[in-house]
Design an enzyme around this catalytic site. Sequence first.
Site, PDB file in Angstrom:
ATOM      1  N   ARG A  54       0.803  -1.225   0.000  1.00 57.57           N
ATOM      2  CA  ARG A  54       0.000   0.000   0.000  1.00 57.57           C
ATOM      3  C   ARG A  54       0.839   1.281   0.000  1.00 57.57           C
ATOM      4  O   ARG A  54       0.593   2.182  -0.803  1.00 57.57           O
ATOM      5  CB  ARG A  54      -0.916   0.042   1.239  1.00 57.57           C
ATOM      6  CG  ARG A  54      -2.160  -0.764   1.132  1.00 57.57           C
ATOM      7  CD  ARG A  54      -2.518  -1.357   2.472  1.00 57.57           C
ATOM      8  NE  ARG A  54      -1.555  -2.378   2.793  1.00 57.57           N
ATOM      9  CZ  ARG A  54      -1.667  -3.651   2.376  1.00 57.57           C
ATOM     10  NH1 ARG A  54      -2.726  -4.026   1.738  1.00 57.57           N
ATOM     11  NH2 ARG A  54      -0.736  -4.542   2.646  1.00 57.57           N
ATOM     12  N   THR A  55       1.780   1.366   0.907  1.00 55.16           N
ATOM     13  CA  THR A  55       2.462   2.652   1.094  1.00 55.16           C
ATOM     14  C   THR A  55       3.273   3.018  -0.149  1.00 55.16           C
ATOM     15  O   THR A  55       3.166   4.131  -0.671  1.00 55.16           O
ATOM     16  CB  THR A  55       3.357   2.600   2.345  1.00 55.16           C
ATOM     17  OG1 THR A  55       2.591   2.075   3.425  1.00 55.16           O
ATOM     18  CG2 THR A  55       3.856   3.981   2.715  1.00 55.16           C
ATOM     19  N   LYS A  84      26.607  -3.095  -0.175  1.00 55.41           N
ATOM     20  CA  LYS A  84      28.082  -2.990  -0.274  1.00 55.41           C
ATOM     21  C   LYS A  84      28.656  -2.245   0.924  1.00 55.41           C
ATOM     22  O   LYS A  84      29.850  -1.969   0.963  1.00 55.41           O
ATOM     23  CB  LYS A  84      28.461  -2.245  -1.557  1.00 55.41           C
ATOM     24  CG  LYS A  84      27.941  -2.875  -2.828  1.00 55.41           C
ATOM     25  CD  LYS A  84      28.303  -1.985  -4.026  1.00 55.41           C
ATOM     26  CE  LYS A  84      27.310  -2.158  -5.161  1.00 55.41           C
ATOM     27  NZ  LYS A  84      27.393  -1.050  -6.131  1.00 55.41           N
ATOM     28  N   ARG A 105      11.155   3.942   3.697  1.00 54.64           N
ATOM     29  CA  ARG A 105      10.752   2.955   4.722  1.00 54.64           C
ATOM     30  C   ARG A 105      11.999   2.201   5.125  1.00 54.64           C
ATOM     31  O   ARG A 105      12.761   1.743   4.271  1.00 54.64           O
ATOM     32  CB  ARG A 105       9.695   1.991   4.190  1.00 54.64           C
ATOM     33  CG  ARG A 105       9.438   0.844   5.158  1.00 54.64           C
ATOM     34  CD  ARG A 105       8.257  -0.001   4.794  1.00 54.64           C
ATOM     35  NE  ARG A 105       7.014   0.697   5.037  1.00 54.64           N
ATOM     36  CZ  ARG A 105       5.808   0.147   4.943  1.00 54.64           C
ATOM     37  NH1 ARG A 105       5.693  -1.123   4.600  1.00 54.64           N
ATOM     38  NH2 ARG A 105       4.723   0.841   5.186  1.00 54.64           N
ATOM     39  N   HIS A 133       4.590   5.657  11.653  1.00 55.42           N
ATOM     40  CA  HIS A 133       4.124   5.576  10.267  1.00 55.42           C
ATOM     41  C   HIS A 133       3.158   6.760  10.074  1.00 55.42           C
ATOM     42  O   HIS A 133       1.942   6.578   9.994  1.00 55.42           O
ATOM     43  CB  HIS A 133       3.432   4.238  10.038  1.00 55.42           C
ATOM     44  CG  HIS A 133       3.227   3.848   8.610  1.00 55.42           C
ATOM     45  ND1 HIS A 133       3.397   4.722   7.548  1.00 55.42           N
ATOM     46  CD2 HIS A 133       2.843   2.665   8.061  1.00 55.42           C
ATOM     47  CE1 HIS A 133       3.138   4.076   6.414  1.00 55.42           C
ATOM     48  NE2 HIS A 133       2.799   2.834   6.701  1.00 55.42           N
TER      49      HIS A 133
END
Length: 305
Positions: A54-55, A84, A105, A133
């Site tokens: 969704r986000t 890396k 995120r 959130h």
Amino acid sequence: MSLYHVLGAKQFTRPMLDEIFENTHRMEQVVKDGGSDLYSNKVMTTLFFEPSTRTRLSFESAMSRLGGKVIGTENAAQFSSTIKGETLEDTIRVVSGYSDVIVIRHTDIGAAERAAAVATVPVLNAGDGAGEHPTQSLLDLYTIEKELGRLDNLHVVMIGDLANGRTVHSLSYLLANYKGIHISFTAPENVQIPTYVKKYLDEKGITYEEEHDLEKVVGTADVLYQTRIQKERFTSLDEYEKASGKYIIDRKVLAKMKQDSIILHPLPRAGEIAVEVDEDPRAAYFRQAQNGLFVRMSLIDKCFS
Ligand code: CP
């Protein structure tokens, strides 16, 4: 009002929320009208170090519907130079030069703040571990207003994994802007709401209780906010099993709810709302997910205007 970084829900005041939601209504119309080319000169980078449906997709759709372009990676942990050994700070410094806004995120609490500290463009927190959130809580609040017609005088019952569920932390902070709010925290003992959230509510004069018996609070709830037990955040399977399967919203729970109440869930669900509930008009969670598009369009617009 224009926005810059969106890092946590505490940054929002009631007048700001009013303005964002008024703009969100306008964005619903923009979508109905087939979109806009307002930000055709802008580029968004989406950097997702944790899975998302969704986000990420609603942010990317929001940017596209406003005419902008999107670059990024849906698996930044493996497919960016993080693997890396590049630091988050170096990644953000570089990506700032490629884009006009960064949506991130990350697995770590505070990662969005770290990103914002070095970014030269706005950073939008799309979830930082078990922290916050904020854009989810904005769409949660927008959904409550759209469904119930008010944001004051609400009894909100938050259910499930309240320790790891970043959406309930952010939603609690946003609700603290309103009058007559009472929150019931209904959670297994080992995943109750953190003390720092309760402390914030105390400071803001918001009343709350920890009530393990859902039956005692379901009949007066205006909003049942169900959440998933976040298996991926447990370090022991035993602790996860202690928390899982305790609270399931099914027809029996529906029968005890007020007619003018709603069920929300940030989704994804993993069995804690039975599929039989979906047909009930009070099941608002798919409408809630759709609202994520409009709210994120509104936030992007506020960042660029
Ligand atoms: N609600 C939410 O954050 O969903 P995703 O994990 O699919 O983005």
